[in-house]
Design an enzyme around this catalytic site. Structure first.
Site, short mmCIF file in Angstrom:
data_model
loop_
_atom_site.label_atom_id
_atom_site.label_comp_id
_atom_site.label_asym_id
_atom_site.label_seq_id
_atom_site.Cartn_x
_atom_site.Cartn_y
_atom_site.Cartn_z
N HIS A 1 1.13 -1.34 -0.05
CA HIS A 1 0.04 0.00 -0.05
C HIS A 1 0.92 1.18 -0.09
O HIS A 1 1.56 1.51 1.02
CB HIS A 1 -0.92 0.00 1.35
CG HIS A 1 -1.90 1.24 1.27
ND1 HIS A 1 -2.88 1.20 2.13
CD2 HIS A 1 -2.00 2.15 0.51
CE1 HIS A 1 -3.66 2.21 1.99
NE2 HIS A 1 -3.12 2.84 1.16
N HIS B 1 4.89 4.01 5.31
CA HIS B 1 5.54 2.87 5.43
C HIS B 1 6.22 2.58 4.04
O HIS B 1 7.63 2.82 3.56
CB HIS B 1 4.78 1.63 5.74
CG HIS B 1 3.60 1.53 5.61
ND1 HIS B 1 2.98 1.68 4.11
CD2 HIS B 1 2.30 1.42 6.43
CE1 HIS B 1 1.82 1.33 4.17
NE2 HIS B 1 1.10 1.54 5.30
N GLU C 1 -1.92 -1.23 -3.65
CA GLU C 1 -3.21 -0.73 -3.15
C GLU C 1 -2.95 0.71 -2.94
O GLU C 1 -1.87 1.19 -2.72
CB GLU C 1 -3.22 -1.04 -1.51
CG GLU C 1 -3.57 -2.64 -1.38
CD GLU C 1 -3.81 -3.20 -0.04
OE1 GLU C 1 -4.71 -4.15 0.25
OE2 GLU C 1 -3.21 -2.64 0.87
N HIS D 1 -8.12 -8.25 5.24
CA HIS D 1 -8.08 -7.04 6.22
C HIS D 1 -8.43 -7.87 7.71
O HIS D 1 -9.51 -8.37 7.79
CB HIS D 1 -9.07 -5.82 6.14
CG HIS D 1 -8.68 -4.87 7.08
ND1 HIS D 1 -7.63 -4.06 6.71
CD2 HIS D 1 -8.99 -4.49 8.11
CE1 HIS D 1 -7.54 -3.14 7.53
NE2 HIS D 1 -8.65 -3.37 8.23
N HIS E 1 -0.30 -8.30 8.36
CA HIS E 1 -0.02 -7.98 9.52
C HIS E 1 0.34 -9.11 10.66
O HIS E 1 1.30 -9.53 11.37
CB HIS E 1 -0.80 -7.08 10.31
CG HIS E 1 -0.50 -6.65 11.74
ND1 HIS E 1 -1.02 -7.34 12.75
CD2 HIS E 1 0.18 -5.61 12.12
CE1 HIS E 1 -0.43 -6.84 13.92
NE2 HIS E 1 0.22 -5.67 13.61
#
Length: 247
Positions: A48, A55, A75, A196, A219
């Site tokens: 993303h 990041h 993304e 997600h 994550h």
């Protein structure tokens, strides 16, 4: 729909970059992380590029596009800047997501129905550049129908409410919404991805939704990698997806 169709794992490597940017060091290498993920069985790499560049950086996207062997899924927000970057770098796919600077992570799906003209124009621009477009949306029939009208061939269902469910009853309700949404999308001829908040503990039920082609997970994989290593963390998730789909 063939329930035996394998699920592609897109490994989101944003949080490798999060660690790097915490000290603004050249390590850990996002590209190296992508290579390890591919070696462990990832079917694609997701990153993303946020407007605030918190990041992932522009150069990361360039290097990923140049060197990875699988698919690059970018993304991005629905902005002219991001469309220009995508058309220049030419990832295999772009997933359009909502974005707010103050959020810790993407908090919900795009309101495609409320911004149909702008999102439709963005889909056309990216599609004309030969880039596959997906829209990150909540599992709501109105948004899925709007995605089809916007010309997106792919949707990514937001699984956050399912992942954040506080008890089994809530989780069951959210899972049924995802199942129904996948059926609606299939009837409209859309490819269905999802992601997600998915973890090793909650991904199994999502894998059993037969319309889902790809899951984007980051994550949970990066967190496990602290203890087991990235290659093993990715391989564990690949195995889990295949077992849940076929078992």
């Amino acid at each position: 729909m063939n329930v035996k169709q394998p699920i592609r794992l897109g490994v989101n490597i944003d949080h490798v970059a999060t660690i790097r940017q915490a000290r603004h060091t050249p390590y850990p290498s996002v590209l190296h992380a992508a290579f390890v993920a591919e070696q462990a069985g990832a079917g694609g790499i997701t990153a993303h590029l946020r407007e605030d560049r918190r990041h992932i950086q522009d150069r990361d996207i360039e290097l990923l596009r140049e060197h990875i062997e699988t698919r690059l899924n970018l993304e991005m927000a629905v902005t002219d800047e991001m469309v220009a970057i995508a058309c220049r770098i030419h990832p295999h796919a772009c997933c359009l997501v909502p974005e707010r600077r103050e959020e810790l992570t993407t908090e919900g799906g795009l309101d495609v129905a409320g911004h149909l003209d702008r999102i439709g124009e963005t889909c056309r621009r990216l599609g004309d550049a030969g880039i596959e477009v997906s829209l990150f949306i909540d599992p709501e029939p109105a948004q899925i129908e709007a995605a089809a009208r916007a010309g997106a061939p792919v949707i990514e269902l937001h699984t956050g409410r399912y992942a954040d469910a506080r008890n089994d009853q809530e989780r069951s309700i959210e899972l049924e919404k995802l199942r129904h949404a996948a059926s609606v999308a299939e009837a409209l001829g859309l490819q269905v991805n999802a992601g997600h908040g998915l973890t090793y503990a909650n991904v199994g039920a999502i894998c059993r939704i037969p319309q889902i082609v790809e899951l984007n997970i980051g994550h949970a994989i990066v967190a496990r990698a602290f203890f087991s290593g990235l290659k093993e963390a990715v391989a564990d998730m690949v195995t889990l997806l295949h077992t849940a789909r076929w078992g």
